[in-house]
Design a protein around this motif. Sequence first.
Motif, short mmCIF file in Angstrom:
data_model
loop_
_atom_site.label_atom_id
_atom_site.label_comp_id
_atom_site.label_asym_id
_atom_site.label_seq_id
_atom_site.Cartn_x
_atom_site.Cartn_y
_atom_site.Cartn_z
N SER A 75 50.75 50.60 50.48
CA SER A 75 49.61 50.51 49.56
C SER A 75 50.07 50.12 48.17
N ARG A 130 48.72 46.70 46.37
CA ARG A 130 47.71 47.02 45.35
C ARG A 130 47.57 45.95 44.27
N GLU A 167 44.01 44.15 43.53
CA GLU A 167 43.37 44.29 42.22
C GLU A 167 43.17 42.94 41.56
N ARG A 176 38.84 47.98 41.32
CA ARG A 176 38.81 48.58 42.67
C ARG A 176 37.70 49.61 42.83
#
Length: 117
Positions: free
Chosen positions: A4, A8, A12, A22
Motif C-alpha cells: 500500500s 499510494r 494519490e 483519497r
Amino acid sequence: YRLSNLVRPSIEATFAGFGLDRGEFDIVSSLRRAGAPFRLTPTELYTSLMIASGSLSHRLARLERAGLVRRVPSDTDGRSLAVELTESGRAKVEAAFRADMASEATFLTHLSPEERE
C-alpha cells in the motif's frame, strides 16, 4: 501495508489529476457504489468509511463546493439531509476509477500470469 505504501503515491497522483484527494474519492465512490439514486445519509457514509463525522463534514463541504455532491431531503426523515452524487460527480468518480485501475494494472506488467494469480 508495505505494498500500500508503494502504490499510494501513484493512486494519490491519479486522483489529484481529477481534483480529488483519497478521502474525497472514498466518499464519491461510496455514493456511486450505493446505486441509483447514488444517495446515502452522512451516518451511513462515516460508518462505512470508518472516519469521524467531523472529517466527513469537512470533505462533504469541499465536494459540495466543487459541485460533485449535493444535500437533499432524506427519504425517511424530513428533519435530515442525505448526500447525493451529482451527474458531474458521477462522471468524475467513474473516470477517476478507470484511470486508477489502468494505473494500478501497470504494477502487474512484470509478473507472469501465475504470479498475478
